[in-house]
Design a protein around this motif. Structure first.
Motif, PDB file in Angstrom:
ATOM      1  N   ARG A  75      69.412  43.889  43.066  1.00  0.00           N
ATOM      2  CA  ARG A  75      68.597  43.582  41.881  1.00  0.00           C
ATOM      3  C   ARG A  75      67.592  44.691  41.635  1.00  0.00           C
ATOM      4  O   ARG A  75      67.225  45.399  42.562  1.00  0.00           O
ATOM      5  N   PHE A  76      67.144  44.791  40.403  1.00  0.00           N
ATOM      6  CA  PHE A  76      66.190  45.837  40.025  1.00  0.00           C
ATOM      7  C   PHE A  76      64.961  45.207  39.380  1.00  0.00           C
ATOM      8  O   PHE A  76      65.093  44.317  38.553  1.00  0.00           O
ATOM      9  N   ILE A  77      63.796  45.659  39.777  1.00  0.00           N
ATOM     10  CA  ILE A  77      62.563  45.158  39.163  1.00  0.00           C
ATOM     11  C   ILE A  77      61.638  46.346  38.871  1.00  0.00           C
ATOM     12  O   ILE A  77      61.320  47.120  39.779  1.00  0.00           O
ATOM     13  N   PRO A  78      61.218  46.524  37.612  1.00  0.00           N
ATOM     14  CA  PRO A  78      60.243  47.582  37.313  1.00  0.00           C
ATOM     15  C   PRO A  78      58.841  47.075  37.659  1.00  0.00           C
ATOM     16  O   PRO A  78      58.437  46.017  37.180  1.00  0.00           O
ATOM     17  N   ILE A  79      58.138  47.801  38.489  1.00  0.00           N
ATOM     18  CA  ILE A  79      56.812  47.318  38.911  1.00  0.00           C
ATOM     19  C   ILE A  79      55.768  48.436  38.893  1.00  0.00           C
ATOM     20  O   ILE A  79      56.108  49.624  38.804  1.00  0.00           O
ATOM     21  N   SER A  80      54.525  48.030  38.984  1.00  0.00           N
ATOM     22  CA  SER A  80      53.471  48.954  39.388  1.00  0.00           C
ATOM     23  C   SER A  80      52.673  48.238  40.464  1.00  0.00           C
ATOM     24  O   SER A  80      51.970  47.272  40.181  1.00  0.00           O
ATOM     25  N   ALA A  81      52.850  48.696  41.690  1.00  0.00           N
ATOM     26  CA  ALA A  81      52.166  48.040  42.812  1.00  0.00           C
ATOM     27  C   ALA A  81      50.657  48.192  42.655  1.00  0.00           C
ATOM     28  O   ALA A  81      49.894  47.279  42.937  1.00  0.00           O
ATOM     29  N   LEU A  82      50.246  49.350  42.154  1.00  0.00           N
ATOM     30  CA  LEU A  82      48.827  49.632  42.017  1.00  0.00           C
ATOM     31  C   LEU A  82      48.194  48.751  40.935  1.00  0.00           C
ATOM     32  O   LEU A  82      47.171  48.119  41.144  1.00  0.00           O
ATOM     33  N   ALA A  83      48.846  48.701  39.761  1.00  0.00           N
ATOM     34  CA  ALA A  83      48.289  47.934  38.652  1.00  0.00           C
ATOM     35  C   ALA A  83      48.692  46.452  38.723  1.00  0.00           C
ATOM     36  O   ALA A  83      48.116  45.623  38.022  1.00  0.00           O
TER      37      ALA A  83
END
Lengths: 302, 424
Positions: B185-193
């Motif tokens: 599976r693919f998830i677009p994330i921003s761990a920081l934000a």
């Protein structure tokens, strides 16, 4: 599959721990279970009983007694061993001091925490133990997060954290040379919450200190400590009587008490769920430096 | 008082996942966020790392300090070893095996992957799929982690671009056929934000999928275990020798495959004698059935000589039995593998010795190419080898069962665990 069996996380952790305890009994000649009378060692003993039932637990309990105990813990320890017909071996830090092997710390913050290591290593040698199981958990402290289930100790009892054996699947390598031993931590993967939920689920008896009670206490370095005959108070420290309970039980000299009215396990679980500090946050023994635990463990501490 | 919160854990499942990554790909930030948002970071821990970050002159709180437990790691600012971290939500309890990502730590990644249900693979959205992505995915596949979640991180630094995300997804899918994993599976994330980690991103309206936390909490892991082939390695023989249990003879062990019911016909290996399950004991309870991964004690209808290292299996559904074994290994030790060398091995509850018969090929973990020429298997190398064991092993291919298909190889001189093996 139709007959699907759902296994919750506590049962899965329990199964993993029982597997480790049985591996210890199978792989070692002369193991022992380190038992302090605290909740983690009580859970460990419960798991050991489950692992070998209907046979008795095939190894003794070993308590390294600093002499700085809560009296309730000692009574609890003796009763449990007697009721279950388990052998209990007690080794005293006082004896190690009397033999001149260690020197008692002085000053108001004097603790026998470090001295225990010598007593423990002597006990391992005297009793010819090749494995000592304990209730240490990886979530307790960051150095412990690096610990293996089967943790190798050289013939000086030392831990070499940078050169640990890789541990994969559920295959545990307990091979060693003469004079070396293992520390084994079957509940490595449990958290404080898991331990409490498990005590609740299994209805395990624990010392009354864990429940709310009135106690004479004083405040030092932000923690409430119990008064005891061997504790020195500073002039500025005032004794008060408060409603408290123990979140962990260690030596009376460094066990911080929690102000709490929790008098049953359900309330304790709710309290733990809401609490925002770690379990060892009130343990003065860990506060000595950032690497305090790592340093003690390298030398052979629990 | 409402006690509902206390009972909720009875439905909680355990999910183990692994994260591999290097200093700058945001792995620590992501773990820090998962821990922080699920309240698994406590105030005293936060204060401690705030103090240390300040002392080191860092502008923001360095969440890596939470996971780097050894003095050497903190001093050098690198993760050396596997660290285990824990958090729970009302749905699941999670165990993170946090491992370093560089090629010289392949062995640590393999260790962390051995028990994981899920692998989180971090990809920096600015860089796309790189050598490291391939290596981490290959290890996940080699260790047969059933699910991969590719977290395309730092989306905030590419303007939350759907096109960037799609390109990286396509890139990954071009080599996915080389991997032996069904669920990617693919998830677009921003761990920081914090985009799509715990809370749904407001910056990526084009993404209709679940957040990372939702995925971890809800993905189906019930079929990860082999529930078909009954496997029970005998770990310990329970003989109370008390008056009350005079004739009791129980076989203690952990079920490593399938489901066992009272009355099931079983065969005991290596004797190959068949009998039936009389009772399944668990402390003072007597169970009707038990499944992987329960630790129980079996008693059998007939008195058979059974000891540690034997295996109880369902009749007519036995494992393979052989002394000639082909396997993929990951080498852990500074001393290279000795061709024709002799080693000790552990397989389920069985101890044996083996001889290395043949080194077939080495895998280049960065290109996945096979090298049939270079036969030096050194630390962190992955290779296919053949061994001959002193006693027959009762095993399944690793692809079918991760527990009956795995071994560890031990140096008989130093007693160190020198390799992990996945039986083909």
């Amino acid at each position: 599959m139709d007959n699907k069996i759902v296994i919750n996380h506590l049962r899965e952790l329990e199964s993993e721990s029982i597997h480790v305890v049985r591996e210890v009994a199978a792989q070692f000649e002369n193991p022992a279970l380190l038992f302090s009378g605290g909740k983690d060692s009580i859970v460990m003993f419960h798991l050991a009983r489950k692992a070998f039932h209907p046979a008795k637990v095939p190894f003794p309990l070993l308590h390294i007694d600093t002499g700085h105990n809560f009296e309730e813990t000692i009574i609890f320890r003796d009763t449990l061993a007697k009721e279950t017909g388990t052998e209990l071996i007690v080794k005293y830090v006082q004896d190690t001091i009397d033999q001149g092997k260690v020197t008692e710390e002085t000053g108001v913050n004097a603790s026998r925490n470090l001295l225990q290591t010598t007593t423990l290593l002597d006990a391992i040698e005297d009793l010819k133990l090749d494995a000592a199981m304990g209730g240490g958990r990886r979530d307790e402290e960051k150095a412990r997060a690096k610990e293996r289930f089967f943790s190798h100790r050289d013939d000086f009892g030392q831990w070499d954290p940078k050169n640990q054996r890789p541990e994969l699947w559920s295959l545990y390598n307990g091979k060693k040379n003469m004079g070396e031993h293992f520390r084994v931590f079957p509940i490595s993967n449990w958290t404080e919450m898991d331990v409490w939920q498990y005590i609740y689920m299994e209805n395990i008896k624990i010392p009354s200190l864990y429940f709310t009670h009135k106690r004479k206490v004083f405040k030092r370095d932000g923690a409430w400590l119990s008064i005891a005959p061997f504790m020195q108070l500073k002039d500025s420290e005032k004794v008060e009587e408060l409603i408290v309970r123990c979140r962990t039980i260690g030596d009376i000299t460094n066990t911080g008490l929690t102000l709490s009215k929790a008098d049953n396990l359900e309330d304790i679980i709710e309290e733990i769920a809401a609490i925002r500090t770690t379990e060892r946050g009130d343990r003065a023994d860990d506060k000595r430096s950032e690497a305090a635990m790592e340093d003690r463990k390298k030398e052979g501490y629990f | 008082m409402d006690k509902k919160g206390n009972k909720g854990y009875l439905d909680m499942e355990l999910l183990r996942f692994t994260t591999a990554g290097s200093v700058d790909d945001g792995k620590s930030t992501l773990i820090g966020r998962l821990l922080y948002d699920s309240k698994a970071i406590f105030e005293d821990q936060m204060e401690a790392i705030e103090r240390t970050s300040k002392k080191k002159g860092e502008e923001t709180v360095n969440l890596a300090l939470l996971t780097d437990g050894l003095r050497a790691e903190r001093e050098q600012g690198i993760t050396i070893d596997v660290a285990y971290r824990y958090f729970a939500t009302p749905k699941r309890k999670f165990i993170i095996a946090d491992t370093p990502g560089h090629v010289q730590y392949t062995r640590n990644m393999v260790t962390g992957a051995s028990t994981a249900n899920v692998a989180l693979i971090l990809v920096d959205a600015r860089n796309g799929v790189i050598e490291q992505t391939l290596r981490h995915s290959f290890i996940a596949s080699l260790l047969q982690i059933p699910h991969i979640i590719v977290c395309i991180n730092k989306m905030d630094l590419v303007d939350y671009s759907e096109e960037k995300y799609e390109n990286i997804r396509q890139q990954f899918m071009t080599f996915a056929p080389k991997l032996d994993i069904n669920d990617i599976r693919f998830i677009p994330i921003s761990a920081l934000a914090g985009d799509n980690v715990v809370n749904k991103s407001e910056n990526m309206g084009w993404y209709n999928g679940a957040t990372l936390m939702y995925t971890l909490e809800n993905m189906y892991i019930g079929s990860d275990q082999n529930h078909i082939d009954g496997r029970f390695p005998v770990q310990y023989v329970v003989r109370p020798q008390s008056t009350e249990f005079h004739d009791y003879r129980g076989y203690a062990g952990k079920i490593e495959g399938g489901i066992f019911n009272v009355g099931d016909e079983v065969t005991v290996l290596p004797s190959a004698i068949s009998t039936k399950i009389k009772t399944i004991d668990f402390y003072t309870e007597s169970l009707k059935n038990a499944a992987k991964p329960q630790s129980v004690t079996l008693t059998l209808e007939n008195d058979i000589d059974i000891s540690r290292g034997d295996m109880i299996v369902k009749k007519d559904n036995g494992p393979r039995i052989s002394q000639e074994i082909d396997l993929m290994i990951c080498w852990f030790n500074e001393k290279p593998l000795l061709s024709k060398g002799k080693y000790a091995i552990k397989h389920t509850s069985r101890d044996a010795r083996c001889m290395i018969k043949n080194i077939v090929y080495k895998v280049n973990v960065n290109t996945l190419n096979k090298d049939y020429e270079d036969k030096t298997v050194a630390m962190n190398d992955i290779a296919k080898i053949s061994i001959k064991t002193t006693v027959p092993l009762f095993y399944d291919p690793y692809r079918k069962n991760r527990n009956t298909g795995s071994i560890i190889i031990i140096d008989e001189g130093t007693n160190e665990t020198v390799a992990a093996g996945m039986i083909i």
